[in-house]
Design an enzyme around this catalytic site. Sequence first.
Site, short mmCIF file in Angstrom:
data_model
loop_
_atom_site.label_atom_id
_atom_site.label_comp_id
_atom_site.label_asym_id
_atom_site.label_seq_id
_atom_site.Cartn_x
_atom_site.Cartn_y
_atom_site.Cartn_z
N HIS A 83 0.83 -1.19 0.00
CA HIS A 83 0.00 0.00 0.00
C HIS A 83 0.87 1.25 0.00
O HIS A 83 1.78 1.36 0.81
CB HIS A 83 -0.90 0.01 1.24
CG HIS A 83 -2.04 0.95 1.10
ND1 HIS A 83 -1.89 2.29 1.22
CD2 HIS A 83 -3.34 0.73 0.82
CE1 HIS A 83 -3.05 2.87 1.01
NE2 HIS A 83 -3.96 1.94 0.78
N TYR A 212 -8.32 10.37 4.09
CA TYR A 212 -8.41 11.32 5.21
C TYR A 212 -9.35 12.43 4.77
O TYR A 212 -9.02 13.20 3.84
CB TYR A 212 -7.04 11.94 5.51
CG TYR A 212 -6.02 10.96 6.04
CD1 TYR A 212 -6.15 10.38 7.30
CD2 TYR A 212 -4.90 10.61 5.28
CE1 TYR A 212 -5.21 9.49 7.78
CE2 TYR A 212 -3.95 9.72 5.76
CZ TYR A 212 -4.12 9.16 7.01
OH TYR A 212 -3.19 8.28 7.50
N PRO A 304 -3.17 7.13 17.78
CA PRO A 304 -3.29 6.26 16.60
C PRO A 304 -3.28 6.99 15.26
O PRO A 304 -3.36 6.34 14.23
CB PRO A 304 -4.63 5.56 16.82
CG PRO A 304 -5.39 6.45 17.71
CD PRO A 304 -4.40 7.15 18.58
N LYS A 308 1.62 4.14 14.33
CA LYS A 308 3.00 3.83 14.71
C LYS A 308 3.11 2.73 15.77
O LYS A 308 4.19 2.19 15.99
CB LYS A 308 3.68 5.10 15.26
CG LYS A 308 3.81 6.23 14.25
CD LYS A 308 4.76 5.87 13.13
CE LYS A 308 4.97 6.99 12.15
NZ LYS A 308 5.42 6.54 10.85
N TYR A 399 5.74 9.22 7.38
CA TYR A 399 4.49 8.48 7.39
C TYR A 399 4.75 6.97 7.38
O TYR A 399 4.15 6.21 8.12
CB TYR A 399 3.67 8.90 6.17
CG TYR A 399 2.26 8.38 6.10
CD1 TYR A 399 1.34 8.68 7.10
CD2 TYR A 399 1.84 7.61 5.02
CE1 TYR A 399 0.04 8.23 7.01
CE2 TYR A 399 0.53 7.16 4.94
CZ TYR A 399 -0.36 7.47 5.94
OH TYR A 399 -1.65 7.02 5.86
#
Length: 402
Positions: A83, A212, A304, A308, A399
């Site tokens: 991904h 998002y 969250p 991570k 990221y």
Amino acid sequence: MTDRQIRTTAHGSADVVILGAGPAGLTLGNLLLAAGIDCVVLERADRDRVRTRARAGFLAANTVRVLDRHGLADGLHRRGLPHGTCEFRTEVGSFRLDYSTLGRGEQHTVYPQQDLVTDLLTHYLAEGGRIHFETEAQRVDDADGTRPAVTVRDADGRPGRWQSRYVAGCDGRHGAARHSLPATARRHHRDHGVSWLGLLAEAPPSLDAVGYALHRRGFAGHMARTPEVTRYYLQWERGTAADAWSQERIWDELGLRMRTADHGPLHQGRILQRSVIDLQSDVMEPLRHGSLLLAGDAASLPAPAAAKGANLAVLEAELLAESLIDDLAHGDPTALDQYSRRCLAHIWRAQEFSHWMIQLLHAPLGSDEESFFHESLRRSRIESLRTSRIHQDWFAENYVGI
Ligand code: APR
């Protein structure tokens, strides 16, 4: 080994007693076992619960490298999905970042955490690893700093006691390790003042990207898990119960915030799980107290927003395994001295990025001057991320990195 054999607790000893069979504890157990270190895992939950508890699912490239290095990545290579794209939907249009072509060119592997935990457990047992389920650690006592003892209780309330040279506290933020720390231990804590309703829906992903959505009604998130199951998040009013809304209302709100009028409908399905998550972060310092060592969520809880948690847990487990092996197998008593410092550098880096993500995704929902100011900063940050290649490279590196 039968379930009965691995359930019963009693007393025992091992060079390393590992509390908790999550990603941190089971990675550590496998690495120690491979190096011939005498260890045992004590886990509060039963075996089925450990194997089925749905949590995170985005594995960073470094996590895959660590698991690969130790022969623990077969399952994720077979069933995990690469991904590398996220999509931002905002008031002023949407844009996508192919983060696998930005920054260091790394991508995630989507692999449900319960599958990873199942793989780690299967490997550990196949190699002859010792584990006791339904065994709750209650306290770690270490009067002289050299010979700790773990007091435990089994599912029927029977007490037991494990003796060891080291205890690895991999039992999460509410576990016995944190409760057993001396008064000198520090916990740096931040409540971000934002809550999410976390949802697991029996529905295929609706986007081929992490979604998002930034909306004046609040944040909404979309994350693929498997071809049949998708994770969604809704920014949620603090204090509202997880079951306060009907499924219909949840899908309507997700559709509104994810702007389905412009982008097409979401695949809807039964909501399998829902829970409220208050976004909080903390870091324990130091991570070593004599013979008690912390790793995973017991060491640090990252909010969250940037996925991570499991990635830090695997990284810390490898660093801890290296130090313990140097000490126990190679006779280097100074090896553990650096453990805390090495981990904390990674932990604070992850914390900084999670914090940045939280500010990117949320602004106060009010209409006062303060809310306007925050909202304007957030829009400006998003615009910079949309247009600046340097900003995008920085985003991608953080990221997917750890
Ligand atoms: N005694 C024994 N076991 C315990 C105790 C206890 N007192 N308290 C908790 N446990 C067990 C839990 O049942 C769980 O199986 O410790 C384990 C901790 O596992 P995780 O919560 O998965 O924590 P960790 O291994 O640190 O993984 C970190 O992955 O998805 C993320 O959100 C998750 O950030 C977390 C992460």
